[in-house]
Design an enzyme around this catalytic site. Structure first.
Site, PDB file in Angstrom:
ATOM      1  N   CYS A  87       0.824  -1.211   0.000  1.00 42.17           N
ATOM      2  CA  CYS A  87       0.000   0.000   0.000  1.00 42.17           C
ATOM      3  C   CYS A  87       0.859   1.263   0.000  1.00 42.17           C
ATOM      4  CB  CYS A  87      -0.967   0.011   1.173  1.00 42.17           C
ATOM      5  SG  CYS A  87      -0.182  -0.169   2.794  1.00 42.17           S
ATOM      6  N   HIS A 138      -2.203   1.156   6.843  1.00 41.79           N
ATOM      7  CA  HIS A 138      -2.495   1.368   5.427  1.00 41.79           C
ATOM      8  C   HIS A 138      -2.021   2.759   5.012  1.00 41.79           C
ATOM      9  CE1 HIS A 138      -4.298   0.222   1.686  1.00 41.79           C
ATOM     10  NE2 HIS A 138      -5.136   1.247   1.678  1.00 41.79           N
ATOM     11  N   ASP A 181      -8.311   4.742  -1.974  1.00 46.07           N
ATOM     12  CA  ASP A 181      -7.739   3.508  -1.425  1.00 46.07           C
ATOM     13  C   ASP A 181      -7.020   2.727  -2.522  1.00 46.07           C
ATOM     14  OD1 ASP A 181      -7.225   1.074  -0.109  1.00 46.07           O
ATOM     15  OD2 ASP A 181      -9.015   1.294   1.136  1.00 46.07           O
TER      16      ASP A 181
END
Length: 265
Positions: A74, A185, A203
């Site tokens: 991520c 994240h 995201d």
């Protein structure tokens, strides 16, 4: 007659059962209070934010929006999105004749195999961004900054127009306060709806969740959650190109990754 024959065969054919899943997951439900960008409410919020000038940075991020290549990439996916959105030349070929940032190029500060196994912490991510020649203004969500100051930064970065230096705001946070599975994240920010105090999180784990609106106070709480590996809260960073640095004739800045070190033997 031919059409009737086909119809008769179809009527006698047994109903096809769905193919059973082969394992794993196909996305996850997006729990409240997050609101999917593509939902009716999400689209309404986007239109309102655009009209209010709160999504000026969305377009450059959307053009380069990356899906992370690995479950723990991520941080790399977020950084690749920002680098390509800011039109930074990697100085290395991706495929064919094209120079375009890809996660495999970010092999400095932390070994890629280590990131693949354990992810990357906030300080190492900031180091990696600076290694690519970016101007990075980073801050942990600790006692030295307030939620109001973060809100002002979000407002400023998301409303920066074409007449200003391009920038991408990125956040490091825990998914747990959001009711999402997993923990640490990274993602870039695509916009801000000031009237409802909502932040658009782009995201990079798109196989899990779509871009979604999130209440800014909830995101602030998620950034304050400590990283279990470092014992420190997470944070946020504004990334931009170093135009002003290159304008100084007395300064030379060298940036390179492991794969770009010349063999002088």
């Amino acid at each position: 007659v031919y059409v009737g024959h086909i119809g008769a065969l179809a009527a006698r054919a047994p109903a096809m059962s769905p193919t059973p899943p082969v394992g794993g997951f196909h996305r996850r439900p997006l729990p409240p209070p997050s609101i999917a960008l593509s939902s009716p409410k999400g689209k309404r919020l986007a239109k309102e934010a655009i009209a209010a000038g709160g999504m000026e940075g969305y377009w450059r991020v959307a053009e380069a929006f990356e899906t992370q290549d690995e479950p723990a990439f991520c941080g790399l996916g977020t950084l690749v999105t920002a680098l390509n959105a800011l039109e930074v030349d990697p100085g290395a070929v991706w495929k064919g004749a094209w120079r375009w940032y890809h996660e495999a190029m970010l092999d400095c500060c932390v070994d890629l195999e280590e990131i693949k196994d354990h992810g990357i912490d906030f300080d190492s991510w900031v180091c990696l961004a600076r290694c690519q020649g970016l101007d990075v203004v980073a801050q942990r969500a600790d006692e030295h900054v307030t939620e109001s100051q973060f809100r002002e930064l979000v407002r400023t970065d998301c409303s920066a127009g074409d007449d200003q230096i391009g920038r991408v705001l990125c956040v490091s946070y825990s998914r747990r306060p959001l009711g999402q599975t997993g923990d640490g994240h990274f993602s870039p920010i695509g916009g801000y709806h000031e009237a409802e105090d909502l932040v658009l999180v782009m995201d990079v784990a798109r196989f899990k969740h779509p871009p979604h609106w999130m209440p800014l106070p909830v995101l602030w709480q998620a950034m304050q959650a400590c990283d279990q590996r470092t014992g420190l809260p997470r944070g946020f960073a504004t990334l931009s190109r170093c135009f002003d640095r290159w304008a100084q004739p007395t300064i030379i800045q060298l940036t390179f990754g492991r794969g770009r070190l010349a063999d002088t033997r």
